[in-house]
Design an enzyme around this catalytic site. Structure first.
Site, PDB file in Angstrom:
ATOM      1  N   SER A   1       9.769 -53.361  21.613  1.00  0.00           N
ATOM      2  CA  SER A   1       9.363 -54.133  20.440  1.00  0.00           C
ATOM      3  C   SER A   1      10.232 -55.384  20.294  1.00  0.00           C
ATOM      4  CB  SER A   1       9.420 -53.247  19.194  1.00  0.00           C
ATOM      5  OG  SER A   1       8.890 -53.904  18.071  1.00  0.00           O
TER       6      SER A   1
ATOM      7  N   HIS B   1       2.717 -53.283  15.934  1.00  0.00           N
ATOM      8  CA  HIS B   1       2.029 -52.949  17.186  1.00  0.00           C
ATOM      9  C   HIS B   1       0.623 -52.392  17.006  1.00  0.00           C
ATOM     10  CE1 HIS B   1       5.735 -54.049  18.997  1.00  0.00           C
ATOM     11  NE2 HIS B   1       6.371 -53.164  18.262  1.00  0.00           N
TER      12      HIS B   1
END
Length: 311
Positions: A86, A196
């Site tokens: 991430s 996400h």
């Protein structure tokens, strides 16, 4: 290739994480550089109160990762490949020399601001252990509603998956996952945005626009992508991954499989914790995986030197 640096993402933060970095000149230089870019004392960004903000979390994680990587490199531990989970991908890009630290700081700060602004409350992430992707995807699809959307987010291992969306929808899916035999299914209380998934499409768009004025360079070492899990060597491909990964699932297990296939003998996780270390150990018990937070600089330097000697 033999050594891979891993950079953790949101959820790994902890209070005073920047204060617990190794005492090393490279760390102090990195903190000073962050202060100059942010026009603030970065050591004010890692208090328990400050870390309630997505912006502070993401910036602090970037600073911690880059500072630790620079300290290890100064001591002779050079990575052959990098991967970041991430927001950790920005630290990986900096360490691969695809992006400057100063530009990464500006982008990560903007990323956090955009994410926080898009979903200030009522959204987040959850984690499910013990259920494979196919079964969890069926649960999510069968109980999806526009009022309480939930999506598959991070594929951390075959049986460790995060979901993203509205808190109400996440709690429904978590309860159903427990009924289906999940060994653990809980809300991630320290993640306050739906990362996400498609809900972050506007963030990806704005990030990509901001990147148009920033110069990306050809990385010195391969960078394992979040979105496709492929080793990237093209600066435009890395730019695209950093922009789009916030609105797409992180294929982390596949990414570390790529590192393994390319010959990684030692996985080294940057601070502040050891989540990625444990995932690497579970996936590849035949390889060494160490976190700087647990093992310390000296141990990692010794192990890295031995591995380099063998290879």
């Amino acid at each position: 290739m033999s050594i891979a640096f891993l950079f953790p993402g949101q959820g790994s933060q902890q209070p005073n994480m920047l204060h617990h970095l190794p005492e090393h000149p490279a760390v102090q230089e990195t903190l000073h550089e962050a202060n100059e870019v942010l026009h603030d004392d970065i050591l004010r960004w890692d208090s328990a109160e400050a870390l309630q903000s997505t912006i502070a979390v993401q910036v602090a994680l970037l600073v911690a990762g880059v500072a630790a990587a620079r300290a290890l490199q100064a001591e002779g531990v050079q990575p052959d490949m990098v991967a970041g989970h991430s927001v950790g991908a920005f630290g990986a890009a900096v360490t691969a020399n695809a992006l400057t630290f100063r530009d990464a700081l500006s982008l990560v700060k903007l990323r956090g601001e955009l994410m926080e602004r898009a979903y200030p409350h009522g959204y987040g992430m959850g984690v499910v252990l013990g259920i494979e992707e196919r079964k969890l995807s069926q649960i999510v699809a069968n109980h999806f509603t526009n009022d309480a959307p939930v999506y598959i987010a991070n594929l951390n291992s075959p049986k460790q998956i995060t979901i993203s969306g509205s808190v109400h929808g996440i709690e429904t899916v978590l309860a159903l996952a427990r009924e289906e035999g999940a060994s653990r299914a809980e809300l991630l209380k320290n993640v306050r945005v739906p990362s996400h998934c498609v809900l972050m499409k506007s963030v990806s768009f704005e990030l990509r626009k901001a990147m148009e004025s920033i110069s990306f360079q050809k990385p010195h070492i391969p960078y394992a992508a979040n979105r496709t899990a492929r080793p990237l060597r093209d600066p435009e491909a890395i730019k695209e991954d950093l922009a789009l990964s916030v609105s797409h699932p992180v294929r982390w297990h596949e990414a570390i499989c790529v590192l393994f296939e390319l010959g990684t003998q030692l996985f080294v996780e940057m601070p502040p914790k050891h989540v990625l270390t444990h995932l690497a150990q579970q996936a590849f018990p035949c390889r060494r995986a160490l976190s700087l937070a647990d093992s310390g600089m000296r141990t990692i330097c010794i192990v890295a030197e031995r591995i380099k000697e063998k290879h």
